[in-house]
Design an enzyme around this catalytic site. Structure first.
Site, PDB file in Angstrom:
ATOM      1  N   ARG A  56      11.718  12.026  74.097  1.00  0.00           N
ATOM      2  CA  ARG A  56      10.409  11.715  74.689  1.00  0.00           C
ATOM      3  C   ARG A  56       9.488  10.918  73.767  1.00  0.00           C
ATOM      4  NH1 ARG A  56      12.589  15.707  77.056  1.00  0.00           N
ATOM      5  NH2 ARG A  56      13.263  16.116  74.939  1.00  0.00           N
ATOM      6  N   THR A  57       9.325  11.380  72.540  1.00  0.00           N
ATOM      7  CA  THR A  57       8.294  10.789  71.689  1.00  0.00           C
ATOM      8  C   THR A  57       8.635   9.341  71.358  1.00  0.00           C
ATOM      9  OG1 THR A  57       7.981  12.999  70.788  1.00  0.00           O
ATOM     10  CG2 THR A  57       6.913  11.183  69.618  1.00  0.00           C
ATOM     11  N   LYS A  86      20.502   5.454  50.946  1.00  0.00           N
ATOM     12  CA  LYS A  86      20.898   4.920  49.621  1.00  0.00           C
ATOM     13  C   LYS A  86      19.956   5.402  48.532  1.00  0.00           C
ATOM     14  CE  LYS A  86      21.926   0.613  52.000  1.00  0.00           C
ATOM     15  NZ  LYS A  86      21.342  -0.712  52.138  1.00  0.00           N
ATOM     16  N   ARG A 107       8.596   9.901  62.655  1.00  0.00           N
ATOM     17  CA  ARG A 107       8.918  11.341  62.695  1.00  0.00           C
ATOM     18  C   ARG A 107       9.766  11.639  61.473  1.00  0.00           C
ATOM     19  NH1 ARG A 107      11.148  14.538  67.876  1.00  0.00           N
ATOM     20  NH2 ARG A 107       8.913  14.435  68.286  1.00  0.00           N
ATOM     21  N   HIS A 135       2.392  17.943  65.381  1.00  0.00           N
ATOM     22  CA  HIS A 135       2.855  16.929  66.341  1.00  0.00           C
ATOM     23  C   HIS A 135       1.613  16.551  67.161  1.00  0.00           C
ATOM     24  CE1 HIS A 135       5.265  14.599  68.939  1.00  0.00           C
ATOM     25  NE2 HIS A 135       6.201  15.476  69.294  1.00  0.00           N
TER      26      HIS A 135
HETATM   27  N1   CP Z   1       8.319  16.938  72.873  1.00  0.00           N
HETATM   28  C1   CP Z   1       9.013  16.189  71.984  1.00  0.00           C
HETATM   29  O1   CP Z   1       8.564  15.926  70.856  1.00  0.00           O
HETATM   30  O2   CP Z   1      10.206  15.767  72.460  1.00  0.00           O
HETATM   31  P1   CP Z   1      11.245  14.870  71.647  1.00  0.00           P
HETATM   32  O3   CP Z   1      11.718  15.707  70.475  1.00  0.00           O
HETATM   33  O4   CP Z   1      12.330  14.540  72.619  1.00  0.00           O
HETATM   34  O5   CP Z   1      10.510  13.654  71.153  1.00  0.00           O
END
Ligand code: CP
Length: 307
Positions: A56-57, A86, A107, A135
């Site tokens: 999703r993100t 590396k 991320r 998040h």
């Molecule tokens: N909700 C969420 O962060 O989903 P993903 O890990 O798929 O990005």
């Protein structure tokens, strides 16, 4: 004079007026999408650097930039397919990517990695999840979803269920909800994954009412929002600890019968059995609507960072 970069690092950075402005901007982005998109950021480039898995993100950020006319470069598996493998430091990777793009969405597995990136970046950095830390963009889309579903956030009773220790979305959502009046939060979890003291201290400092319990059935009839989360196997240091926490709270048709008729069920997703698929047909299941809202919020955030 050089313009100060706008980074999205954590949910505490958002004030109530900023949230209201962002939600208005997200609503306007819904119109932009309906109209077929915009060319506003043609020629601008977003880098997505994902050191942890995502559906999703990453894809909603990439869709958001594309719908705003921009382009996307990046890697969905930066741990393996960037030069991190590396031995390149995160700081050097960010210094290099700064030269190739106008905004970075990252991320990472480590708490605080987004701040390390922002400290050396020459372009805005958006934290798309830092380990078990935060998040923030998920929490923004969660709050936007609640606002859309109820027309308000003030006065609502919100239960966060599941892995509250490692669940970065519940940490960030708590910080966002602390901007609202008269909200009541129920933290419902197995004993070994309770909400961290640091989150409770923050909620205390903001005068937010909350209660910790292990009994979801007892409070199901009192709540407006049931925010279910996955027990994140990958964050546990032992299988034994994971097994102590898993399988305790399942949202199924029986649990749905206990909820109010106007309550909604949310989940940041992915799910791993903690909401049964038969619940999807209930109009109170808001989690797929919630995921779509991520596109609009992320379009609004990109616009805020780049404009
Ligand atoms: N909700 C969420 O962060 O989903 P993903 O890990 O798929 O990005």
């Amino acid at each position: 004079m050089e313009r100060k970069l706008y980074h999205v690092m954590g949910a505490k950075q958002f004030s109530r007026p900023e949230l209201e402005e962002l939600f208005e901007a997200a609503q306007a982005m819904e119109e932009v999408v309906r109209a077929g998109g915009s060319r506003k950021y043609e020629g601008r480039i977003m880098t997505t650097l994902f050191f942890e898995a995502s559906t999703r993100t990453r894809l909603s950020f990439e869709s958001a930039m594309t719908r705003l006319g921009g382009s996307v470069i990046g890697t969905e598996n930066a741990a393996q397919f960037s030069s991190a493998i590396k031995g390149e430091t995160l700081e050097d990777t960010i210094r290099i990517v700064t030269g190739y793009s106008d905004i970075i969405v990252m991320r990472h597995t480590e708490i605080g990695a987004a701040k390390r990136a922002a400290a050396v970046a020459g372009v805005p950095v958006i934290n798309a999840g830092d380990g078990a830390g935060e998040h923030p963009t998920q929490a923004l889309l969660d709050a936007y979803t609640i606002q859309k579903e109820f027309g308000r956030i003030d006065g609502l009773r919100i239960a966060m269920v599941g892995d509250l220790a490692y669940g970065r979305t519940v940490h960030s959502l708590s910080y966002i909800l602390a901007n609202y009046s008269d909200v009541s939060i129920y933290y419902i979890s197995p004993d070994n994954v309770r909400i961290p003291e640091s989150v409770k201290r923050y909620m205390d400092s903001k005068g937010i009412r909350y209660k910790e319990t292990a009994d979801l059935n007892a409070v199901a009839g009192e709540i407006d929002v049931l925010y279910q989360t996955r027990i994140q196997k990958e964050r546990f240091t032992s299988l034994e600890e994971y097994e102590k926490a898993s399988g305790k709270y399942i949202v199924d048709l029986e649990l749905m019968d206990r909820l109010n008729k106007n309550a909604i069920v949310m989940h940041p997703l992915p799910r791993a059995g903690e909401i049964t698929e038969e619940v999807d047909r209930d109009p109170r299941a808001a989690y797929f609507r919630q995921a779509v809202n991520g596109l609009y919020i992320r379009m609004a955030l990109i616009d805020k960072c780049l404009s």
